[in-house]
Design an enzyme around this catalytic site. Structure first.
Site, mmCIF file in Angstrom:
data_model
loop_
_atom_site.group_PDB
_atom_site.id
_atom_site.type_symbol
_atom_site.label_atom_id
_atom_site.label_comp_id
_atom_site.label_asym_id
_atom_site.label_seq_id
_atom_site.Cartn_x
_atom_site.Cartn_y
_atom_site.Cartn_z
ATOM 1 N N ASP A 103 0.811 -1.232 0.000
ATOM 2 C CA ASP A 103 0.000 0.000 0.000
ATOM 3 C C ASP A 103 0.843 1.280 0.000
ATOM 4 O OD1 ASP A 103 0.842 -0.629 2.526
ATOM 5 O OD2 ASP A 103 -1.064 -0.211 3.524
ATOM 6 N N ILE A 126 3.161 -9.594 1.245
ATOM 7 C CA ILE A 126 2.654 -10.822 1.871
ATOM 8 C C ILE A 126 1.406 -10.552 2.708
ATOM 9 C CG2 ILE A 126 4.932 -11.903 1.936
ATOM 10 C CD1 ILE A 126 4.855 -11.452 5.036
ATOM 11 N N ASP A 127 1.141 -9.291 3.061
ATOM 12 C CA ASP A 127 0.057 -8.988 4.007
ATOM 13 C C ASP A 127 -1.345 -9.266 3.442
ATOM 14 O OD1 ASP A 127 2.187 -8.117 5.469
ATOM 15 O OD2 ASP A 127 1.767 -5.983 5.245
ATOM 16 N N GLY A 170 1.884 -9.242 8.863
ATOM 17 C CA GLY A 170 0.617 -8.774 8.291
ATOM 18 C C GLY A 170 0.268 -7.360 8.680
ATOM 19 N N ALA A 186 -5.217 -24.928 13.266
ATOM 20 C CA ALA A 186 -4.994 -24.255 14.554
ATOM 21 C C ALA A 186 -6.344 -24.030 15.246
ATOM 22 C CB ALA A 186 -4.290 -22.921 14.328
ATOM 23 N N GLU A 222 0.437 -10.145 13.962
ATOM 24 C CA GLU A 222 1.258 -9.161 14.694
ATOM 25 C C GLU A 222 0.448 -7.942 15.128
ATOM 26 O OE1 GLU A 222 4.505 -7.345 12.576
ATOM 27 O OE2 GLU A 222 3.418 -7.278 10.689
ATOM 28 N N HIS A 249 10.596 -12.570 9.524
ATOM 29 C CA HIS A 249 10.938 -12.460 8.102
ATOM 30 C C HIS A 249 11.106 -13.811 7.404
ATOM 31 C CE1 HIS A 249 11.599 -8.409 9.560
ATOM 32 N NE2 HIS A 249 11.433 -8.022 8.322
HETATM 33 O O1 F6P Z 1 4.361 -5.247 4.675
HETATM 34 C C1 F6P Z 1 5.115 -6.415 4.714
HETATM 35 C C2 F6P Z 1 5.703 -6.644 6.086
HETATM 36 O O2 F6P Z 1 6.395 -7.884 6.044
HETATM 37 C C3 F6P Z 1 4.702 -6.620 7.236
HETATM 38 O O3 F6P Z 1 3.980 -7.812 7.377
HETATM 39 C C4 F6P Z 1 5.605 -6.341 8.406
HETATM 40 O O4 F6P Z 1 4.907 -5.697 9.455
HETATM 41 C C5 F6P Z 1 6.638 -5.396 7.806
HETATM 42 O O5 F6P Z 1 6.624 -5.631 6.408
HETATM 43 C C6 F6P Z 1 8.029 -5.592 8.324
HETATM 44 O O6 F6P Z 1 8.814 -4.601 7.778
HETATM 45 P P1 F6P Z 1 10.407 -4.630 7.736
HETATM 46 O O7 F6P Z 1 10.825 -5.702 6.767
HETATM 47 O O8 F6P Z 1 10.776 -3.269 7.270
HETATM 48 O O9 F6P Z 1 10.860 -4.952 9.125
#
Ligand code: F6P
Length: 320
Positions: A103, A126-127, A170, A186, A222, A249
């Protein structure tokens, strides 16, 4: 149109490489020059780019991440950064830009569109929180990564009669937690979109253990809270062992699934085709298995894509 550019922005996801490969191949087939901008909008502002050939994209389809690299670019949220980015594109002779990202990146794409660049966005995050597409690129691979992890966790959880909290990414969207909860059997998924009653969850967990169940899995998005803290609260309330794992990640990397490879090919080819057909300032999306276009303005105005309420209810129905 003679020259187009492509960039990958924000959090990387699997399928970005496959999409860039499709863009380069479809572009070259249409006699276009394709510029690959490095590190997303940051590379555009800093003028870090290269001309891409078939060789540049050979043997990358199956690789996770993005060979163009990505970045979260603060400057692109400001007027001066957006102006510089638009000027640099014009200076490079770029007549059309393809932006892959979530986004925030699509908002950056819209800012450039409003400054006169012809832009096509590809939803890649991925969100799965982007409106006007059933699936964004990278979601399916992330779900498969999560499923692999949870399957492994279930083995060890059931060997010790433990409840596990598994935190998914997410941001403010619970899609990954809900869908992986269904896919992995789950018991619960805690998501930001719906309130949850920890006391009721604990009572239910106790009942299950009294019935002889050997493990419980609670998926925590999260955005729904800190899984570690929720795990400690559950332990205090019901008195048996909990463990927490934050997948982090790990979810974002790895070779793209066939679904993501196919989506990448379709999005990449369509992005070039649409630019050549004079379409601009729109995002590609997958709706009922068909590729469709939505104005970037509408995508950004819509905000986070709502979760299909039937999905959390499906978890409830299967939790006996
Ligand atoms: O938007 C993708 C995402 O992986 C989210 O799920 C997560 O909150 C964020 O990016 C993590 O960001 P970064 O890789 O900058 O730590």
């Amino acid at each position: 149109m003679k020259r187009i550019a492509v960039l990958t922005s924000g959090g990387d996801c699997s399928g970005m490489n496959a999409a860039v490969r499709a863009i380069v191949r479809a572009g070259l087939a249409a006699n276009l020059e394709i510029i690959g901008i490095q590190k997303g909008f940051q590379g555009l502002i800093d003028r870090h780019y290269e001309l891409l050939s078939t060789k540049s994209v050979s043997n990358i389809l199956q690789r996770g991440g993005t060979f163009l690299q990505s970045a979260r670019c603060k400057e692109m949220r400001e007027d001066a950064g957006q102006r510089l980015a638009a000027e640099n594109l014009a200076g490079m002779g770029v007549e059309g830009l393809i932006v892959l990202g979530g986004d925030g990146s699509l908002a950056g794409a819209l800012a450039l569109a409003q400054r006169g660049t012809a832009v096509i966005g590809i939803p890649a995050s991925i969100d799965n929180d982007i409106a006007f597409t059933d699936m964004a690129l990278g979601v399916d691979t992330a779900l498969n990564n999560i499923a692999r992890a949870v399957d492994n966790i279930k083995d060890t959880a059931s060997s010790h009669d433990r409840a596990f909290l598994v935190e998914t990414m997410g941001r403010n969207c619970g899609y990954l937690a809900v869908v992986s909860a269904i896919a992995c059997g789950a018991e619960y998924s805690l998501i930001p979109e719906e309130p949850y009653d920890l006391d009721a969850i604990c009572q239910e967990l106790r009942r299950r253990y009294q019935q002889g169940r050997s493990n419980s899995i609670i998926m925590v998005a999260e955005g729904a809270g800190n899984a570690q803290k929720i795990g400690e609260q559950i332990k205090d309330k019901i008195g048996f062992e909990t463990r927490t794992i934050v997948l982090g990640h790990y979810q974002r990397g790895g070779s793209p699934t066939v679904f993501d490879r196919l989506l990448a090919a379709r999005f990449g080819q369509a992005a070039v085709e649409k630019l050549l057909a004079g379409e601009k300032d729109k995002m590609l999306g997958l709706k009922n298995s068909k590729i469709q276009l939505t104005p970037l303005e509408e995508v950004i105005a819509a905000g986070i894509r709502p979760i299909d309420k039937l999905l959390p209810r499906l978890i409830d129905k299967l939790m006996i």
